[in-house]
Scaffold this motif. Sequence first.
Motif, PDB file in Angstrom:
ATOM      1  N   LYS A  67       0.945  -1.135   0.171  1.00 58.70           N
ATOM      2  CA  LYS A  67       0.111  -0.122  -0.074  1.00 58.70           C
ATOM      3  C   LYS A  67       0.866   1.240  -0.091  1.00 58.70           C
ATOM      4  N   PRO A  68       0.299   2.300  -0.318  1.00 53.88           N
ATOM      5  CA  PRO A  68       1.146   3.672  -0.584  1.00 53.88           C
ATOM      6  C   PRO A  68       1.506   4.184   0.778  1.00 53.88           C
ATOM      7  N   LYS A  69       2.632   4.791   1.147  1.00 54.61           N
ATOM      8  CA  LYS A  69       3.222   5.723   2.292  1.00 54.61           C
ATOM      9  C   LYS A  69       2.225   6.848   2.212  1.00 54.61           C
ATOM     10  N   PHE A  70       2.017   7.470   3.610  1.00 59.59           N
ATOM     11  CA  PHE A  70       1.228   8.442   3.825  1.00 59.59           C
ATOM     12  C   PHE A  70       1.438   9.679   3.053  1.00 59.59           C
ATOM     13  N   ALA A  71       2.976   9.799   2.817  1.00 57.03           N
ATOM     14  CA  ALA A  71       3.453  10.847   1.832  1.00 57.03           C
ATOM     15  C   ALA A  71       2.927  10.674   0.656  1.00 57.03           C
ATOM     16  N   GLU A  72       2.602   9.418  -0.008  1.00 57.47           N
ATOM     17  CA  GLU A  72       2.225   9.490  -1.283  1.00 57.47           C
ATOM     18  C   GLU A  72       0.782   9.698  -1.471  1.00 57.47           C
ATOM     19  N   ILE A  73       0.099   9.827  -0.565  1.00 56.43           N
ATOM     20  CA  ILE A  73      -1.529   9.976  -0.306  1.00 56.43           C
ATOM     21  C   ILE A  73      -1.792  11.303   0.437  1.00 56.43           C
ATOM     22  N   SER A  74      -0.799  12.068   0.877  1.00 53.72           N
ATOM     23  CA  SER A  74      -1.141  13.308   1.411  1.00 53.72           C
ATOM     24  C   SER A  74      -1.574  14.299   0.765  1.00 53.72           C
ATOM     25  N   ASP A  75      -1.390  14.616  -0.459  1.00 53.66           N
ATOM     26  CA  ASP A  75      -1.936  15.733  -1.450  1.00 53.66           C
ATOM     27  C   ASP A  75      -3.496  15.363  -1.645  1.00 53.66           C
ATOM     28  N   GLU A  76      -3.882  14.184  -2.080  1.00 56.98           N
ATOM     29  CA  GLU A  76      -5.289  13.805  -2.386  1.00 56.98           C
ATOM     30  C   GLU A  76      -6.205  13.865  -1.016  1.00 56.98           C
ATOM     31  N   PHE A  77      -5.596  13.466  -0.059  1.00 52.94           N
ATOM     32  CA  PHE A  77      -6.125  13.520   1.132  1.00 52.94           C
ATOM     33  C   PHE A  77      -6.659  14.821   1.579  1.00 52.94           C
ATOM     34  N   ILE A  78      -5.524  15.549   1.453  1.00 54.12           N
ATOM     35  CA  ILE A  78      -5.738  17.102   1.890  1.00 54.12           C
ATOM     36  C   ILE A  78      -6.779  17.994   1.026  1.00 54.12           C
ATOM     37  N   LYS A  79      -6.713  17.373  -0.287  1.00 55.23           N
ATOM     38  CA  LYS A  79      -7.785  18.193  -1.297  1.00 55.23           C
ATOM     39  C   LYS A  79      -9.123  17.627  -0.966  1.00 55.23           C
ATOM     40  N   TYR A  80      -9.059  16.388  -0.397  1.00 56.41           N
ATOM     41  CA  TYR A  80     -10.563  16.018  -0.026  1.00 56.41           C
ATOM     42  C   TYR A  80     -11.028  16.818   1.263  1.00 56.41           C
ATOM     43  N   ILE A  81     -10.467  16.623   2.039  1.00 56.21           N
ATOM     44  CA  ILE A  81     -10.744  17.446   3.414  1.00 56.21           C
ATOM     45  C   ILE A  81     -11.069  18.988   3.543  1.00 56.21           C
ATOM     46  N   GLN A  82     -10.197  19.354   2.308  1.00 52.73           N
ATOM     47  CA  GLN A  82      -9.940  21.006   2.436  1.00 52.73           C
ATOM     48  C   GLN A  82     -11.224  21.585   2.471  1.00 52.73           C
ATOM     49  N   GLY A  83     -11.218  22.532   3.676  1.00 53.05           N
ATOM     50  CA  GLY A  83     -12.359  23.673   4.017  1.00 53.05           C
ATOM     51  C   GLY A  83     -13.723  22.845   4.618  1.00 53.05           C
ATOM     52  N   ALA A  84     -13.737  21.601   4.847  1.00 48.49           N
ATOM     53  CA  ALA A  84     -14.656  20.879   5.346  1.00 48.49           C
ATOM     54  C   ALA A  84     -14.818  21.049   6.822  1.00 48.49           C
ATOM     55  N   GLU A  85     -16.099  20.847   7.375  1.00 51.04           N
ATOM     56  CA  GLU A  85     -16.234  20.643   8.999  1.00 51.04           C
ATOM     57  C   GLU A  85     -16.055  19.139   8.907  1.00 51.04           C
ATOM     58  N   VAL A  86     -15.027  18.644   9.867  1.00 49.76           N
ATOM     59  CA  VAL A  86     -14.613  17.325  10.196  1.00 49.76           C
ATOM     60  C   VAL A  86     -15.349  16.813  11.345  1.00 49.76           C
ATOM     61  N   CYS A 109      -0.594  21.748  10.643  1.00 48.00           N
ATOM     62  CA  CYS A 109      -1.571  20.935  11.192  1.00 48.00           C
ATOM     63  C   CYS A 109      -2.603  20.671  10.559  1.00 48.00           C
ATOM     64  N   PHE A 110      -3.334  19.707  10.992  1.00 46.87           N
ATOM     65  CA  PHE A 110      -4.443  19.369  10.361  1.00 46.87           C
ATOM     66  C   PHE A 110      -5.610  20.372  10.302  1.00 46.87           C
ATOM     67  N   ASP A 111      -5.741  21.033  11.531  1.00 48.50           N
ATOM     68  CA  ASP A 111      -6.623  22.118  11.594  1.00 48.50           C
ATOM     69  C   ASP A 111      -6.548  23.155  10.580  1.00 48.50           C
ATOM     70  N   ASP A 112      -5.236  23.288   9.990  1.00 45.59           N
ATOM     71  CA  ASP A 112      -4.902  24.415   9.093  1.00 45.59           C
ATOM     72  C   ASP A 112      -5.807  24.174   7.701  1.00 45.59           C
ATOM     73  N   TYR A 113      -6.228  22.935   7.632  1.00 46.06           N
ATOM     74  CA  TYR A 113      -7.006  22.519   6.251  1.00 46.06           C
ATOM     75  C   TYR A 113      -8.324  22.609   6.290  1.00 46.06           C
ATOM     76  N   VAL A 114      -8.811  22.676   7.604  1.00 46.96           N
ATOM     77  CA  VAL A 114     -10.559  22.409   7.623  1.00 46.96           C
ATOM     78  C   VAL A 114     -11.186  23.392   8.079  1.00 46.96           C
ATOM     79  N   SER A 115     -12.524  23.718   8.186  1.00 49.13           N
ATOM     80  CA  SER A 115     -13.153  24.778   8.991  1.00 49.13           C
ATOM     81  C   SER A 115     -13.312  24.493  10.549  1.00 49.13           C
ATOM     82  N   GLY A 116     -13.268  23.298  10.816  1.00 48.38           N
ATOM     83  CA  GLY A 116     -13.372  22.984  12.250  1.00 48.38           C
ATOM     84  C   GLY A 116     -13.605  21.531  12.600  1.00 48.38           C
ATOM     85  N   VAL A 117     -13.562  20.895  13.732  1.00 51.11           N
ATOM     86  CA  VAL A 117     -13.722  19.803  14.103  1.00 51.11           C
ATOM     87  C   VAL A 117     -14.961  19.636  15.041  1.00 51.11           C
TER      88      VAL A 117
END
Length: 233
Positions: A67-86, A109-117
């Motif tokens: 399976k891919p390393k976290f570094a390999e999926i970080s961009d797509e993961f950040i794009k998916y969560i970007q701006g959402a309330e998690v 930090c994770f919080d930098d990419y989302v609108s709130g948790v």
Amino acid sequence: MRQVVLDTETTGINPRDGNRIIEIGCVELIDRKLTGNNYHQYINPGRDSEEGALQVHGLTTEFLSDKPKFAEISDEFIKYIQGAEVVIHNAPFDLGFLNAEFSRLNLGCFDDYVSGVTDTLVQAKELHPGKRNSLDALCDRYGISNTHRQLHGALLDAELLADVFLAMSRGQNSLMMDVDETPESSLQVIEDDSAPLPEIIVMPASQAELDDHSNLLNGLDKQNKQPCLWRQS
């Protein structure tokens, strides 16, 4: 409003001991409706899982080796969560691991990419003080079937948590729907003074009905030894 319900599986319970994320599952909600646009990824942590964690999720080192390393999926993961309330159950646990992974890649930090948790465990404790508020307990409380859940899986747990989250906040949603679904036509009738009034239909009493009413009043006059109030006006 875009919300993302998120869950992770990990090699152990503490990222400070070098434990890593091995699975991420996300479920998307738009205006409190499931969209089907989910995100799921297994991740190669580069290490074995602790025995206790392996018994929980069942994801072996062999299974995760390709399976891919976290570094390999970080961009797509950040794009998916970007701006959402998690939405996360017991958020400090998952956030601790996510922040550790982000820190390794100098991503902030994770919080930098989302609108709130939103932490559903905190919500559940406020709604049900003194009761068990694990995901399984909440599924039982809200009548959500989890019979197919033999082992923990990030996507499955995120799907169950999405149902629990919607059930826990259903009252607020109903109030919002009542406001949003007010018919526009009824507002127009109130505001438009120039609109013609509908015809008023008058149904006069028949002579027999008038006679019955008069006899009733006569009986009241006799009983009270004076004219009743209707005849005094």
